[in-house]
Design an enzyme around this catalytic site. Structure first.
Site, short mmCIF file in Angstrom:
data_model
loop_
_atom_site.label_atom_id
_atom_site.label_comp_id
_atom_site.label_asym_id
_atom_site.label_seq_id
_atom_site.Cartn_x
_atom_site.Cartn_y
_atom_site.Cartn_z
N ILE A 1 5.35 2.47 7.59
CA ILE A 1 5.57 3.83 7.55
C ILE A 1 4.38 4.68 7.79
CG2 ILE A 1 6.74 6.00 6.92
CD1 ILE A 1 8.78 3.76 5.41
N PRO B 1 0.64 -1.29 0.00
CA PRO B 1 0.00 0.06 -0.07
C PRO B 1 0.74 1.27 0.11
CG PRO B 1 -0.04 -0.96 2.10
CD PRO B 1 0.83 -1.83 1.19
N ASP C 1 5.78 2.73 2.13
CA ASP C 1 5.19 1.49 2.32
C ASP C 1 4.23 1.55 3.82
OD1 ASP C 1 4.04 -1.03 3.07
OD2 ASP C 1 6.00 -2.03 2.93
N HIS C 2 2.84 1.88 3.33
CA HIS C 2 2.07 2.37 4.48
C HIS C 2 1.80 1.24 5.66
CE1 HIS C 2 -0.34 5.27 6.58
NE2 HIS C 2 -1.19 5.63 5.64
N ARG C 3 2.25 -0.02 5.31
CA ARG C 3 2.16 -0.96 6.48
C ARG C 3 3.39 -0.70 7.32
NH1 ARG C 3 3.38 -6.26 2.60
NH2 ARG C 3 5.00 -4.63 2.28
#
Length: 441
Positions: free
Chosen positions: A417, A239, A413-415
């Protein structure tokens, strides 16, 4: 007894390669360390060295052959004084009329074992039981991928039982060891899976779908196939969150000019990209929550910044790595970057020179691109996309003026950060570029 020489995995992402050229011929005597072949991987053309000594008995795969899977026997090596046994082929019975064509069973790429066609995840039993890995001296037989995974996970290879050919430890053996250590077997079925669901790949274009327009076709290189696969996986499974910031470059450009005046006698000329690499590396150390890598069970935070730099080649992008960029001098970064870029375009990089970075940077400013969003280079947690510096209206000391301004966009990477942490990194990067002496302290 003949020794089977198999197609090696010369890079972490290599699944198949092209046997570009044989450097030996049948009947030649080779020793450990002698060069035997040139192999084109997904990223570079590399020389393959012998690890055993003997006489080349039979070359199984001809030079120029494309798509040779890792683990495929490419040559038979005899001990001196022995001859290779001919490869006997079982006679195939003539097919009965109207009999259905036999379809070859799929093979697991890592172990070369047949896979059940009813369920591709279940391997059919091999002809013999799993063998204990043989040790030559203190060396345990294991594939390069298995060795890298074991090192990352802290698994001792000597404690594993290999399921590959001749007891060779393969990827599945290391994965199994990790799973066993992490949780008991009885609890496995009750815990939810952390693996992302498989996304069906789009159907390939068939010749019938190509418009009837004059055209030419070019065979996909190994590099282009790998780029397509990895970027598709990145966009489907990671994501992305994008954060853009404007950076004033006037002080940085003046510092670059002064440094180049003093470095000219040493033959060093700094590029703006060299300073961008340094600024990103220092910013990552200042904001360690962005210098990370996501795994299903752990968040890995790195203590230094190794920057992968996107370099365009005739066949596609490759990302040579500037190691320890946060502590390296600008002259060192510039010298190494020029050398790595030149060898990348000649496909002469070693695997360790284009793998293992903690974050990436891609600069398209030289093409006049103002702003763009780059795709994350898995398994890294972020990539910085740098646009062109241009004269723009800008507020300077509460008054409207003209300044050299650049737009930079971070893909995160929204998982791993959060948006606020990504914003903190972008602010740190901006501050270092606008007050560049801070990155030299």
């Amino acid at each position: 007894m003949s020794i089977e020489i198999k197609m090696p995995a010369l890079s972490p992402t290599m699944e198949e390669g092209t046997l570009a050229k044989w450097l030996v011929k049948e009947g030649d005597t080779v020793k450990a360390g002698d060069l035997m072949a040139e192999i084109e991987t997904d990223k570079a053309t590399m020389e393959f060295e012998a690890v055993d000594e003997g006489v080349v008995g039979k070359i199984v795969v001809a030079e120029g052959t494309d798509g040779v899977k890792v683990g495929t026997v490419i040559m038979l090596l005899d001990a001196e004084g022995e001859e290779s046994a001919p490869v006997a082929k079982k006679p195939e019975p003539a097919p009965a009329k109207d009999a259905p064509k036999q379809v070859d069973a799929p093979v697991d790429r890592e172990t070369s074992e047949p896979v059940s066609q009813d369920n591709p995840e279940i391997k059919q039993p091999a002809a013999s039981q799993k063998a204990e890995p043989r040790a030559e001296g203190d060396r345990v037989k294991a594939s390069p991928l298995a060795r890298r995974m074991a090192a990352e996970k802290g698994v001792a290879l000597s404690s594993l039982t290999g399921s590959g050919p001749n007891g060779r430890i393969v990827k599945a053996d290391v994965e199994g060891a990790k799973a066993d250590a992490a949780q008991p077997a009885s609890a496995t079925a009750t815990q939810p899976s952390t693996t992302a669901p498989a996304v069906p790949a789009p159907a390939p274009v068939t010749p019938a779908q190509i418009p009837n327009i004059p055209h030419e076709t070019t065979k996909l290189s190994n590099m282009r196939k790998t780029i397509a696969r990895r970027l598709t996986e990145s966009k489907q499974q990671v994501p992305h969150i994008y954060l853009t910031i404007d950076v004033r470059l006037d002080k940085l450009l003046r510092l670059r000019a002064e440094l180049n005046d003093s470095l000219g006698a040493r033959g060093v000329k700094l590029s703006v990209n060299d300073l961008m690499i340094k600024a990103l590396a220092v910013a990552l150390v200042q904001v360690p929550k962005c210098n990370v890598m996501y795994t299903p069970n752990e968040l890995v935070t790195f203590k230094r910044a190794d920057i992968s730099v996107a370099v365009s080649t005739a066949e596609g992008l490759i990302t040579p790595v500037i190691t320890e960029a946060d502590t390296a001098s600008l002259s060192s970064i510039s010298t190494r970057m020029k050398d790595l870029a030149a060898r990348a375009r000649d496909k002469k990089l070693k695997p360790e020179e284009f793998t293992g970075g903690t974050a990436s940077i891609s600069n398209m400013g030289m093409f006049g691109i103002k702003q763009f969003e780059a795709v994350i280079n898995p398994p890294q947690g972020m990539i910085l996309a740098v646009g062109a510096g241009e004269k723009r209206p800008y507020v300077i000391d509460d008054a409207l003026g003209i300044a050299t301004v650049m737009s930079a966009t971070g893909s995160f990477d929204h998982r791993a950060i959060d948006g606020a942490d990504g914003a903190e990194l972008m602010q740190a990067f901006k501050a270092l570029c606008e007050n560049p002496l801070g990155m030299l302290a």
